[in-house]
Design an enzyme around this catalytic site. Structure first.
Site, PDB file in Angstrom:
ATOM      1  N   GLN A 140       0.895  -1.230   0.181  1.00  0.00           N
ATOM      2  CA  GLN A 140       0.052  -0.102  -0.032  1.00  0.00           C
ATOM      3  C   GLN A 140       0.904   1.276   0.109  1.00  0.00           C
ATOM      4  O   GLN A 140       0.589   2.195  -0.601  1.00  0.00           O
ATOM      5  CB  GLN A 140      -0.819  -0.155   1.366  1.00  0.00           C
ATOM      6  CG  GLN A 140      -1.736   1.308   1.284  1.00  0.00           C
ATOM      7  CD  GLN A 140      -2.550   0.872   2.707  1.00  0.00           C
ATOM      8  OE1 GLN A 140      -1.922   0.388   3.670  1.00  0.00           O
ATOM      9  NE2 GLN A 140      -3.571   1.440   2.718  1.00  0.00           N
ATOM     10  N   ARG A 144       1.661   0.294  12.784  1.00  0.00           N
ATOM     11  CA  ARG A 144       1.366  -0.925  12.595  1.00  0.00           C
ATOM     12  C   ARG A 144       1.742  -1.173  11.163  1.00  0.00           C
ATOM     13  O   ARG A 144       1.198  -0.403  10.394  1.00  0.00           O
ATOM     14  CB  ARG A 144       0.164  -1.567  12.676  1.00  0.00           C
ATOM     15  CG  ARG A 144      -0.274  -2.818  12.292  1.00  0.00           C
ATOM     16  CD  ARG A 144      -1.619  -3.124  12.563  1.00  0.00           C
ATOM     17  NE  ARG A 144      -1.815  -4.549  11.790  1.00  0.00           N
ATOM     18  CZ  ARG A 144      -2.587  -4.598  10.688  1.00  0.00           C
ATOM     19  NH1 ARG A 144      -3.433  -3.509  10.510  1.00  0.00           N
ATOM     20  NH2 ARG A 144      -2.910  -5.866  10.103  1.00  0.00           N
ATOM     21  N   HIS A 197       1.053  -8.988   4.944  1.00  0.00           N
ATOM     22  CA  HIS A 197      -0.174  -8.667   4.641  1.00  0.00           C
ATOM     23  C   HIS A 197      -0.393  -8.661   3.111  1.00  0.00           C
ATOM     24  O   HIS A 197      -0.339  -7.842   2.346  1.00  0.00           O
ATOM     25  CB  HIS A 197       0.059  -7.073   4.710  1.00  0.00           C
ATOM     26  CG  HIS A 197      -1.327  -6.189   4.946  1.00  0.00           C
ATOM     27  ND1 HIS A 197      -1.737  -5.525   6.296  1.00  0.00           N
ATOM     28  CD2 HIS A 197      -2.115  -6.117   4.128  1.00  0.00           C
ATOM     29  CE1 HIS A 197      -2.645  -4.964   6.035  1.00  0.00           C
ATOM     30  NE2 HIS A 197      -3.110  -5.459   4.868  1.00  0.00           N
ATOM     31  N   ASN A 202      -2.429 -10.790   8.078  1.00  0.00           N
ATOM     32  CA  ASN A 202      -3.340  -9.939   8.220  1.00  0.00           C
ATOM     33  C   ASN A 202      -4.753 -10.357   7.099  1.00  0.00           C
ATOM     34  O   ASN A 202      -4.497 -10.619   6.390  1.00  0.00           O
ATOM     35  CB  ASN A 202      -2.907  -8.608   7.578  1.00  0.00           C
ATOM     36  CG  ASN A 202      -4.084  -7.473   7.563  1.00  0.00           C
ATOM     37  OD1 ASN A 202      -4.416  -6.979   8.434  1.00  0.00           O
ATOM     38  ND2 ASN A 202      -4.579  -7.370   6.364  1.00  0.00           N
ATOM     39  N   GLU A 203      -5.653 -10.448   8.179  1.00  0.00           N
ATOM     40  CA  GLU A 203      -7.094 -10.782   7.590  1.00  0.00           C
ATOM     41  C   GLU A 203      -7.048 -12.100   6.610  1.00  0.00           C
ATOM     42  O   GLU A 203      -7.355 -11.924   5.463  1.00  0.00           O
ATOM     43  CB  GLU A 203      -7.552  -9.452   6.792  1.00  0.00           C
ATOM     44  CG  GLU A 203      -7.669  -8.255   7.486  1.00  0.00           C
ATOM     45  CD  GLU A 203      -8.490  -7.273   6.978  1.00  0.00           C
ATOM     46  OE1 GLU A 203      -8.754  -7.219   5.610  1.00  0.00           O
ATOM     47  OE2 GLU A 203      -9.053  -6.281   7.589  1.00  0.00           O
ATOM     48  N   ASN A 253      -9.728  -6.282  13.019  1.00  0.00           N
ATOM     49  CA  ASN A 253      -9.703  -5.333  12.036  1.00  0.00           C
ATOM     50  C   ASN A 253     -11.523  -5.125  12.119  1.00  0.00           C
ATOM     51  O   ASN A 253     -12.110  -6.056  11.760  1.00  0.00           O
ATOM     52  CB  ASN A 253      -9.280  -5.571  10.676  1.00  0.00           C
ATOM     53  CG  ASN A 253      -7.771  -5.571  10.746  1.00  0.00           C
ATOM     54  OD1 ASN A 253      -7.257  -4.990  11.591  1.00  0.00           O
ATOM     55  ND2 ASN A 253      -7.042  -5.763   9.527  1.00  0.00           N
ATOM     56  N   TYR A 260     -14.820  -2.447  11.082  1.00  0.00           N
ATOM     57  CA  TYR A 260     -15.186  -1.258  10.556  1.00  0.00           C
ATOM     58  C   TYR A 260     -16.831  -1.323  10.578  1.00  0.00           C
ATOM     59  O   TYR A 260     -17.110   0.039  10.806  1.00  0.00           O
ATOM     60  CB  TYR A 260     -14.753  -1.253   9.010  1.00  0.00           C
ATOM     61  CG  TYR A 260     -13.477  -0.990   8.810  1.00  0.00           C
ATOM     62  CD1 TYR A 260     -12.734   0.132   8.384  1.00  0.00           C
ATOM     63  CD2 TYR A 260     -12.686  -2.260   8.726  1.00  0.00           C
ATOM     64  CE1 TYR A 260     -11.358   0.380   8.292  1.00  0.00           C
ATOM     65  CE2 TYR A 260     -11.234  -2.139   8.381  1.00  0.00           C
ATOM     66  CZ  TYR A 260     -10.632  -0.859   8.156  1.00  0.00           C
ATOM     67  OH  TYR A 260      -9.493  -0.636   7.975  1.00  0.00           O
ATOM     68  N   GLU A 304      -7.269  -2.304  13.065  1.00  0.00           N
ATOM     69  CA  GLU A 304      -7.962  -1.307  12.188  1.00  0.00           C
ATOM     70  C   GLU A 304      -9.156  -1.001  12.583  1.00  0.00           C
ATOM     71  O   GLU A 304      -9.605  -1.902  13.109  1.00  0.00           O
ATOM     72  CB  GLU A 304      -7.901  -1.954  10.610  1.00  0.00           C
ATOM     73  CG  GLU A 304      -6.641  -2.062  10.176  1.00  0.00           C
ATOM     74  CD  GLU A 304      -6.530  -2.866   8.796  1.00  0.00           C
ATOM     75  OE1 GLU A 304      -7.689  -2.699   7.975  1.00  0.00           O
ATOM     76  OE2 GLU A 304      -5.594  -3.508   8.078  1.00  0.00           O
TER      77      GLU A 304
END
Ligand SMILES: *[C@@H]1O[C@H](CO)[C@@H](O)[C@H](O)[C@H]1NC(C)=O
Ligand SMILES: *[C@@H]1O[C@H](CO)[C@@H](O)[C@H](O)[C@H]1NC(C)=O
Length: 440
Positions: free
Chosen positions: A45, A102, A147, A192-193, A320, A322, A390
């Site tokens: 990213q 992170r 990630h 990650n995820e 994480n 949202y 997150e």
């Protein structure tokens, strides 16, 4: 173009700062003193420099260059150019007042050919510089090993996560990182995820390698690759280095749409498929019963050797979170299949949204969902320490909104205030949640 992207990053960080100030006025003193406030990124990213420093191509480099895979044709070749600007970025983070950052390590920067080649000293040097500068600013590095990105060579050689060869490769990568950085890194997250990645990569086909094949087999290898890294850390590094290791899972909150048994059962099924899928094996050595019953032979089995590998427990669970969804039973509507599990999800009940809509479809502001998620994890996994790795608000894309509107960041401030309040209530009810990371 690069300058514009840098400006946008600076602006985004500035907006975080404004949100922080306002959120702090309300709540910060009521959080435990050890609570970490942080920001978060992933290597693909933000780093850019995709061909520099003897890095090899990652699966994401190759995938975004295929054409037709990314809606606007963009890629991470340059991105926020964090590789060249990390010092300035750390100064910005310091000015926000955060005490943790992170980030993830680009596997293809550290081990360009995985286990089939040498350690890249220039990759090690970059992360040493990053970590040393963070520590000098009083910012805790919170490091994700992978990630979503992986050296393309491992994809080409053996299909990456689709075969069990990946367990050895991931263990090797993890050990190189523990050895090189573990004297200063006290928080490690393996993946990650993975629950989002396997579906996107091997079912929906939107992430590399863009396949429609076997998400459950890939997940099985991810769980065991994770366990390989945890075992290496626990046996060889943890005592000496004094850090902790965990995993980060994507967790929305789910509520029954109607007050009927079918929807309660559908909600339990969804929680099993979304959260229990990865966490139940790590805590209880097997997949949730709902998954085993629904998928039958499509779900791999853990051998006794695998179960032995899963015996070392993780130190924390990264959440994480949202948004939240309503869940209903829709066997009749859709027919039962492994893909939909006979469950429907949505953001509306009798025409009313579950929370204030955001710029992202199906992302509503539902503050109590964070507290509910934390309490669910507390109860299901013995109050293992949790980090909110997150959380964040979806606003209109920067190109569609004027600077004045961006600066008038009321919706984001309200989002953080309300989610932080919900988290604080969960902590008061006994949840061991000690970190919040804001991510856009
Ligand atoms: C970078 O890669 C080249 C080609 O493999 C190699 O000759 C060189 O020594 C590497 N540089 C460093 C600093 O590792
Ligand atoms: C569900 O299955 C029935 C019987 O096999 C079929 O007639 C119907 O079209 C299916 N419905 C959907 C939405 O696929």
């Amino acid at each position: 173009m690069e300058e514009t992207k840098r400006m946008l990053l600076v602006l985004t960080l500035f907006l975080w700062f404004m949100s922080f100030l306002n959120a702090f006025k309300l709540d910060v003193s009521q959080f435990p003193p050890s609570f970490l406030f942080g920001t978060a990124t992933s290597s693909y990213q933000v780093e850019g420099a995709f061909l520099e420093g003897n890095k090899s191509l990652s699966n994401w480099d190759v995938f975004t260059h295929l054409g037709g895979k990314i809606k606007d044709g963009s890629n991470g070749d340059v991105s926020a150019d964090h590789y060249h600007n990390y010092i300035e970025d750390i100064e910005l983070m310091h000015s926000l007042g955060v005490n943790s950052y992170r980030f993830s390590i680009s596997w293809s920067r550290v081990l360009p050919r995985g286990q089939f080649g040498e350690i890249n000293s220039m990759g090690i040097q970059f992360y040493n510089n990053l970590i040393n500068n963070l520590v000098a600013r009083g910012i805790q590095p919170f490091v994700t090993l992978s990630h979503y990105d992986i050296p393309q060579e491992l994809e080409d050689r053996y299909g990456a996560w689709l075969t069990d060869e990946i367990q050895k490769d991931f263990g090797h990568f993890a050990e190189v990182c523990f050895k090189a950085f573990g004297d200063r890194v006290k928080y490690w997250s393996t993946l990650n995820e993975p629950n989002i990645m396997v579906r996107s990569s091997y079912q929906v086909g939107e992430y590399p390698p863009g396949l429609h094949t076997d998400p459950f087999g890939a997940a099985h290898n991810m769980i065991l690759a994770h366990a390989t890294a945890v075992n290496i850390y626990k046996k060889k590094y943890q005592v000496k280095q004094g850090g902790s290791i965990g995993i980060v899972i994507s967790m929305s909150w789910f509520e029954p749409l109607r007050n009927i048994p079918e929807d309660y059962i559908a909600t339990q099924l969804t929680l099993a498929f979304e959260i229990g899928w990865f966490l139940d094996p790590l805590f209880y050595g097997d997949y949730p019963i709902q998954m085993r019953e629904t998928l039958q032979s499509k779900l791999p089995k853990f051998s006794s050797k695998d179960k032995k590998k899963l015996e070392h427990k993780i130190d924390f669970i990264g959440i994480n979170h949202y948004t939240s969804f309503y869940v209903s039973d829709c066997h009749v509507l859709l027919n039962k299949s492994a893909e939909n599990e006979g469950v429907c999800m949505g953001g509306e009940r009798e025409g009313l949204p579950i929370g204030t809509p955001t710029a992202m479809p199906n992302y509503y502001v539902v503050p109590h969902g964070l507290g509910e998620t934390v309490l669910f994890i507390m109860n299901r996994y013995n109050n293992t320490p949790m980090f909110i790795t997150e959380n964040g608000f979806a606003q209109q894309g920067d190109n569609d909104v004027s600077t004045e509107e961006l600066l008038n960041d009321i919706d984001r401030i309200e989002y953080f205030q309300s989610y932080l309040t919900s988290l604080m209530h969960a902590i008061r009810r006994g949840a061991d949640a000690s970190k919040l990371t804001l991510e856009e």
